[in-house]
Scaffold this active site. Sequence first.
Site, PDB file in Angstrom:
ATOM      1  N   GLY A  88       0.648  -1.242   0.011  1.00 16.08           N
ATOM      2  CA  GLY A  88       0.060   0.159   0.040  1.00 16.08           C
ATOM      3  C   GLY A  88       0.911   1.141   0.049  1.00 16.08           C
ATOM      4  NE  ARG A  91       8.073   6.956  -0.643  1.00 15.66           N
ATOM      5  CZ  ARG A  91       9.417   6.766  -0.828  1.00 15.66           C
ATOM      6  NH1 ARG A  91      10.213   7.397  -0.334  1.00 15.66           N
ATOM      7  NH2 ARG A  91       9.567   6.441  -2.282  1.00 15.66           N
ATOM      8  CG  ASP A 122      10.377   8.592   7.717  1.00 16.75           C
ATOM      9  OD1 ASP A 122       9.858   8.600   6.412  1.00 16.75           O
ATOM     10  OD2 ASP A 122      11.760   9.212   7.923  1.00 16.75           O
ATOM     11  NE  ARG A 180       0.796   1.536  -6.678  1.00 19.11           N
ATOM     12  CZ  ARG A 180       1.875   2.335  -6.839  1.00 19.11           C
ATOM     13  NH1 ARG A 180       3.187   1.751  -7.215  1.00 19.11           N
ATOM     14  NH2 ARG A 180       2.083   3.455  -6.518  1.00 19.11           N
ATOM     15  CG  ASP A 249       5.347  -3.348  -5.092  1.00 15.39           C
ATOM     16  OD1 ASP A 249       5.731  -4.491  -5.082  1.00 15.39           O
ATOM     17  OD2 ASP A 249       5.695  -2.293  -4.318  1.00 15.39           O
ATOM     18  CG  ASN A 250       7.442  -0.814  -7.637  1.00 16.81           C
ATOM     19  OD1 ASN A 250       6.833  -0.170  -6.885  1.00 16.81           O
ATOM     20  ND2 ASN A 250       8.924  -1.389  -7.363  1.00 16.81           N
TER      21      ASN A 250
END
Length: 490
Positions: A88, A91, A122, A180, A249-250
């Site tokens: 998912g 960021r 992060d 994707r 996923d890319n």
Amino acid sequence: MLEHLKFDNSFDKLGSDFATRVNPRPLVNPKLVCVDSKTCELLGISKDSVSSENGVNMFSGNRVPPQFAPLAMVYAGHQFGGYSSQLGDGRGLLLGELNTHSGKYDLHLKGAGKTPYSRFGDGYAVLRSCIREYLAGIAMRGLGIPTSHALCVVRGDNAVTRETIEPAATLTRVARSHIRFGSFEYFYYTQQHTQLEQLADYAVEQYIPEYVDKDGRFNALLHYTTEQTAKLIAAWQAVGFCHGVMNTDNMSIIGETLDYGPYGFMEAYNPTHICNHSDTYGRYAYDQQPSIGLWNLNALAAALSPLIDRDQARASLESYEGILTKEYNSRMTKKLGFLSAKQGDAKLINTMFIQLEQLQLDYTLFFRLLALAKADDLQSSFIQPLLGCDNIAKGEQLAAWAAEYLTRRQLEDVPQATITADMNHHNPIYCLRNYFAQQAIDEAYQQGTYSTLEKLAAVLAAPFTSHPNASEFETPPPSELANIAVSCSS
């Protein structure tokens, strides 16, 4: 002007099974780094509006206008061959879908902060990776290769820890789709087949609307994705582009280059070139990209298996190699200036690649100089500019090949000047070498200025035309700085 943009946030309407609403985390003291004028034109907005205080706040997460519907999309994927059950947007956020004169485009904010899919990250992006993606979109568009685009990059005062402490930044990505292969894998492997069908119907409606409500529409979707992926990877191979992280996923469902991470354009020709130094075993090496494309399509077909006819799916997958080969051959014959197929072409081209590899010739420079090669002056028109004065002795076999090539090229029933001009439209002067990208990054980090970035972006936007005062981008870097491998860190 930005307040009047027309959004159609159709993906949001699919519901919470497909994405989670998340507001972006704002950058501290945002400052504009760059804006791409061509992407502004694509969206029908002015560069000034993006550069304004309002625009910078919008594209740094500091302001969320009511038209936006920020979403973190859920997906899974095979990463280096192993299945990861939930990835998912960790960021990035889909801000919304913008209706324009040229179609509908996603606006996606990379570096938008933590989401439910951030895992241990992060949620920030660093300026380095945003600059690299910004340049990649411009370079690929300039080369005529399907790609996502970058509208702008904004940096903040936030400090982000990667290998070192780096400045945080956001990049506003523009793409026709962020669905994707892994989007379908997530629902298949969690056995959410109702949602799988919903997503597939949505993709059909958005990208192949002529098949809406028709039997066989999901097989048509697989075939469409197979065809677009084959053509995309053929284009990558023709220009020497290495993606670096071809995880499912890319991979875009519509065959656009997406998720620029540790990519690289090949410099010294090496068919096994690896651009991602985390790719220890070369799974995503340059020469493996076509087969990985098919591997990924098989993974997509498996995810769609509850919806599709198996025999038709097999036929689509079996068409992949032929589509890719046809597209690749078409692109390579244009690079070589061949207007028709002749007996002996395959052998001639094979010998060319042997020479490229043995002499470690620069891939981009080789083809550009080949257009200028003259039979009556091979040394000064081709061999010497390619090899340098000190290495001419190594070029005896190359000169013999070039003479044979020029004889073949003269069989075309058009003036050689016309062929040369046409070759120059298919062989760029400039390519996005990692060395050049790093120069732009170093200036941004060390001086807080972006003149190298702006100059490099300008030549990459029009790579087939010589630009005044940009000769430093025309030649390969020193050999020790060529073919730099980079990491996934971003």
